[in-house]
Design an enzyme around this catalytic site. Structure first.
Site, short mmCIF file in Angstrom:
data_model
loop_
_atom_site.label_atom_id
_atom_site.label_comp_id
_atom_site.label_asym_id
_atom_site.label_seq_id
_atom_site.Cartn_x
_atom_site.Cartn_y
_atom_site.Cartn_z
N ASP A 298 36.12 46.41 48.14
CA ASP A 298 35.69 47.60 47.43
C ASP A 298 35.38 48.74 48.39
O ASP A 298 34.36 48.71 49.08
CB ASP A 298 34.43 47.22 46.62
CG ASP A 298 33.83 48.39 45.88
OD1 ASP A 298 34.56 49.36 45.60
OD2 ASP A 298 32.61 48.34 45.59
N ASP B 69 38.29 54.97 45.79
CA ASP B 69 37.53 53.77 45.46
C ASP B 69 38.42 52.65 44.90
O ASP B 69 38.77 52.66 43.73
CB ASP B 69 36.45 54.15 44.45
CG ASP B 69 35.53 52.99 44.11
OD1 ASP B 69 35.71 51.88 44.66
OD2 ASP B 69 34.62 53.20 43.28
#
Ligand SMILES: *[C@@H]1O[C@H](CO)[C@@H](O)[C@H](O)[C@H]1NC(C)=O
Length: 405
Positions: free
Chosen positions: A101, A289
């Protein structure tokens, strides 16, 4: 013979520090809830804060807390996460499936002491079985959309592909809020953003890799595949460099504007060629992201965007389009450092099967993320699966290139 050995030795040197991590692409929590007809109930009944308060009492008084009061706090939401990879912790190795992530900086996995429902159907870290475990004992907390995940800090040997990181700080979660983690196809999260974003003390995983000289360059790169079927070939994370076989043409670099998220300035957003957002003198902000599935923007802008697309809102914050109308939907174009990145309807519409029907949603969602430079958009997987993306900690920049088709 000696000569050959030397040559072989040097070949090994040259490839050391660049490591390919295959990514899996699996169904999201949202699509699983939808398929079992539980999505609306789930969104309506989400009141986990009661559990959270109760659980707080399980930490003895005086326990040192790392839970910071921070003004900027991302509400982590992994309802739509779909790309995962494998890592291991401990000696002997215990395997975990994690989300790589770029929108967070902590590493955590479920603890064997976790009593939440979510921990039962996931791999749990057994500290007592590992000879490299170092107890820390501080408490950490990470806020998610459905409550605060809590746990205890420790240090361990972390293996990501062939890279072995010694004494990596990580969190063992003893409480995982809400139902979304129960259905998640991943056990934990491995954050790849800057140390400033970390809730935990110590270095994030990639910082440890850089400090321990485990990567050839302070760079990692993502290829997220768009394959329509779920598979073990969902893409690739390359640690330590750039995989030149996966893209063509130049890399367009964009400087990181704040070293916390992978945050960048974003220029004009066009809808069917017409300047619609972020034009004029003030650029918008965007975070890049991999842990967010969709493209997110401020509520007001996303509402207008959906009016321009002609999409209809649902009761759970999604926007429907007519699956038959795909070819007439507008192209949405993002501008980054002067280069335009068009996303066609084929790319931003998600098709899902519900019973015998096919339903189509846009890949845009409203998230009001505030940063020191103002509200920020989030370029998630809908964007990142269109382009090869490179995260350069050495020069603090994000690069994008055309995927090789
Ligand atoms: C962990 O993963 C590795 C690589 O896929 C595999 O060889 C090993 O058997 C796994 N270990 C356990 C305990 O499942």
């Amino acid at each position: 013979m000696r000569g050959t050995a030397l040559v072989l030795f040097c070949c090994v040197c040259a490839v050391q520090g660049i490591v390919r991590i295959p990514l899996l692409r699996l169904p999201t929590v949202r699509s699983q809830l939808r398929a079992s007809n539980r999505l609306e109930t789930f969104m309506r009944d989400h009141q986990p804060d009661i559990f959270q308060r109760t659980y707080m009492q399980c930490f003895p008084p005086g326990t040192q807390s790392l839970v910071k009061g921070r003004s900027i706090e991302k509400l982590y939401n992994f309802m739509d996460a779909q790309y995962f990879g494998q890592v291991s912790l401990g000696t002997p190795a215990q395997n975990f499936t994690v989300v790589f992530d770029t929108g967070s900086s902590d590493l955590w996995v479920p603890s064997s002491y976790c009593v939440s429902q979510a921990c039962y159907n996931h791999q749990q870290f057994k500290a007592f079985e590992s000879s490299t475990y170092v107890h820390d004992g501080k408490v950490f907390g990470i806020r998610y959309g459905s409550g605060r995940l809590m746990g205890i800090m420790a240090k361990e040997l972390l293996k990501v592909g062939s890279i072995a990181v010694k004494n990596q700080e990580f969190g063992e979660s003893v409480f995982e809020p809400g139902f979304s983690f129960v259905m998640a196809k991943f056990d934990g999260i491995l954050g790849l953003a800057y140390p400033d974003l970390a809730e935990e003390l110590g270095a994030p995983v990639f910082d440890s890799m850089m400090m321990q000289n485990l990567v050839e360059q302070p760079i990692f790169s993502f290829y997220l595949s768009k394959s329509k079927t779920y598979s073990t070939q969902g893409g690739e994370l390359l640690l330590g460099g750039i995989d030149e076989s996966l893209y063509t043409g130049p890399i367009n670099w964009v400087p990181v504007s704040i070293h916390s998220y992978w945050q960048i300035n974003m220029g004009t957003v066009k809808v069917q060629g017409v300047d619609s957002f972020c034009y004029g003198s003030k650029p918008c902000q965007a975070i890049v992201d991999t842990g967010t599935s969709l493209i997110a923007g401020p509520t007001n802008e996303i509402t207008i965007l959906h009016e321009l697309i002609g999409a209809t809102p649902t009761s759970v914050g999604e926007y429907l389009v007519d699956c038959q109308r795909m070819s007439s939907l507008p192209v949405v174009t993002f501008t980054l450092n002067g280069v335009e990145y068009p996303i066609s309807a084929e790319s931003y519409v998600r098709r899902e099967v519900l019973g015998d029907r096919e339903i189509c949603f846009t890949g845009f969602t409203a998230v009001d993320l505030t940063t020191p430079m103002g509200p920020s958009w989030i370029l998630g997987d809908v964007f990142l699966s269109e382009y090869y993306s490179i995260f350069d900690r050495g020069q603090n920049r994000v690069g994008f290139a055309q995927l090789r088709r």
